[in-house]
Design a protein around this motif. Structure first.
Motif, PDB file in Angstrom:
ATOM      1  N   MET A  57       0.725  -0.905  -0.150  1.00  0.00           N
ATOM      2  CA  MET A  57      -0.171   0.383  -0.276  1.00  0.00           C
ATOM      3  C   MET A  57       0.902   0.905   0.173  1.00  0.00           C
ATOM      4  O   MET A  57       0.987   2.308  -0.978  1.00  0.00           O
ATOM      5  N   MET A  58       1.883   1.341   0.645  1.00  0.00           N
ATOM      6  CA  MET A  58       2.634   2.040   1.502  1.00  0.00           C
ATOM      7  C   MET A  58       3.786   2.204  -0.151  1.00  0.00           C
ATOM      8  O   MET A  58       4.216   3.953  -0.481  1.00  0.00           O
ATOM      9  N   PHE A  59       4.591   1.277  -1.236  1.00  0.00           N
ATOM     10  CA  PHE A  59       4.726   1.843  -1.931  1.00  0.00           C
ATOM     11  C   PHE A  59       4.157   1.678  -3.463  1.00  0.00           C
ATOM     12  O   PHE A  59       4.294   1.318  -4.967  1.00  0.00           O
ATOM     13  N   GLU A  60       2.915   1.282  -3.368  1.00  0.00           N
ATOM     14  CA  GLU A  60       1.387   1.434  -4.056  1.00  0.00           C
ATOM     15  C   GLU A  60       2.246   0.691  -5.082  1.00  0.00           C
ATOM     16  O   GLU A  60       1.937   0.566  -6.464  1.00  0.00           O
ATOM     17  N   ASN A  61       2.402  -0.958  -5.016  1.00  0.00           N
ATOM     18  CA  ASN A  61       2.680  -2.087  -5.183  1.00  0.00           C
ATOM     19  C   ASN A  61       3.413  -2.422  -6.103  1.00  0.00           C
ATOM     20  O   ASN A  61       3.737  -3.300  -7.100  1.00  0.00           O
ATOM     21  N   ARG A  62       4.793  -1.391  -5.390  1.00  0.00           N
ATOM     22  CA  ARG A  62       6.027  -1.790  -6.729  1.00  0.00           C
ATOM     23  C   ARG A  62       7.017  -2.215  -5.778  1.00  0.00           C
ATOM     24  O   ARG A  62       7.727  -2.143  -5.014  1.00  0.00           O
ATOM     25  N   LEU A  63       7.601  -3.507  -6.356  1.00  0.00           N
ATOM     26  CA  LEU A  63       8.186  -4.337  -5.868  1.00  0.00           C
ATOM     27  C   LEU A  63       9.679  -3.966  -5.518  1.00  0.00           C
ATOM     28  O   LEU A  63      10.945  -4.300  -4.545  1.00  0.00           O
TER      29      LEU A  63
END
Length: 332
Positions: A57-63
């Motif tokens: 959620m924090m990273f907007e689904n960026r892995l």
């Protein structure tokens, strides 16, 4: 994944042994060697999976934060429930993903074929080949890495990365902050005191300097806020705070019960009282409480960001070669 098979052995039952403290299960090896003081039971596995969802959620689904369009090999240090490693393996099916942890957590039923979960103590020198990975990911390792190990931990990550490869680190600073300065943060003070004989609770603040000192270039650091409850006026932060509330309620107890009772000599009743007070403060919107989250990336000098095949051949002939440490990692 035959490349590294000879470096692994079947997992020793020593790593599977657990002990019970105050109705929570802990890894015996981790406690006896001062490696890790959080539980390894089903409740904690579930919390770690939930924590991964919060980070998404924090990273907007960026892995992956660095620019790595076609990763070939990725290492996750401290894979825990393997949530991040599984998502990365699914997102990059042609990539070899290795997750490394001190405890052999139960293997997920839907484990991707390109994901290999291995067991090792990250406080020991890495046994992976030099110039091998495109990315090394390290998240939530403050509770696992010894205080005096951090510089060499970064050196190890630099060594195993191919030239041009990236390191990605995410750490929560558990010294709770308040936007209005009224929060007493007794829980945080006790937590930092309880682990400092083995760990460096202020390590998140030093990631950027350590990464630079290790020899990484293009080092970038970001400081984010993880709200402990939905107090923010910003809709996205409020959503994260709402989701984080349940995690915080569990975290305040799970990572504290052993170090508070064993290192600080507190009774379980005292710990429970302190945790209840901390939960109330976290929930109080007037305090505007949050944990600082440090995100840091850095690149190993050399190489090309676009050409991967040549750099992956280089570990066979590089002078660094394979690490000479005869210790072997374990596999499930």
């Amino acid at each position: 994944m035959a490349e590294g098979d000879f470096q692994t052995v079947p997992v020793d039952n020593t790593y599977r042994e657990v002990v019970v403290h105050h109705n929570r299960e802990f890894q015996r090896y981790a406690l006896e060697n001062g490696v890790y003081f959080a539980p390894v039971d089903d409740d904690e596995i579930e919390r770690l999976q939930y924590m991964h969802m919060l980070f998404n959620m924090m990273f907007e689904n960026r892995l992956l934060f660095p620019p790595i369009p076609r990763p070939r090999r990725i290492l996750e240090c401290g894979s825990g429930s393997a949530s991040w490693a599984m998502e990365v393996a699914e997102q990059y099916p042609e990539c070899e993903v290795i997750g490394l942890d001190i405890y052999p957590y139960p293997m997920p039923a839907d484990l991707p074929a390109n994901l290999d979960l291995q067991i090792d103590d990250l406080n020991s020198p890495s046994t992976f080949p030099s110039n091998y990975f495109d990315l090394v990911h390290s998240r939530m390792m403050v509770g696992g890495i010894h205080a005096n190990r951090w510089p060499n931990y970064l050196n190890d990550m630099l060594r195993v990365l191919r030239p041009g490869g990236w390191c990605q680190m995410v750490e929560i600073y558990f010294n709770v902050q308040s936007d209005n300065g009224t929060l007493t943060a007794i829980w945080s003070q006790n937590y930092m005191q309880s682990i400092q004989a083995y760990k460096d609770p202020r390590a998140p603040l030093r990631l950027q300097n350590w990464m630079t000192q290790a020899g990484f270039v293009e080092v970038e650091s970001r400081l984010l806020s993880l709200p402990l409850s939905p107090w923010s006026n910003d809709p996205r932060e409020r959503e994260v705070g709402e989701a984080n509330r349940a995690n915080v309620h569990r975290l305040l107890s799970s990572i504290a019960v052993y170090p508070f009772t064993q290192a600080l000599g507190m009774t379980l009743a005292d710990v429970q009282l302190l945790v209840a007070q901390a939960r109330n403060e976290a929930d109080n919107p007037a305090f505007k409480a949050y944990f600082p989250v440090y995100v840091c990336i850095g690149r190993k000098p050399g190489g090309s960001r676009q050409r991967h095949s040549d750099s992956h051949k280089s570990h066979h002939s590089s002078k660094g070669g394979r690490h000479s440490d005869s210790r072997k990692r374990a596999r499930h």
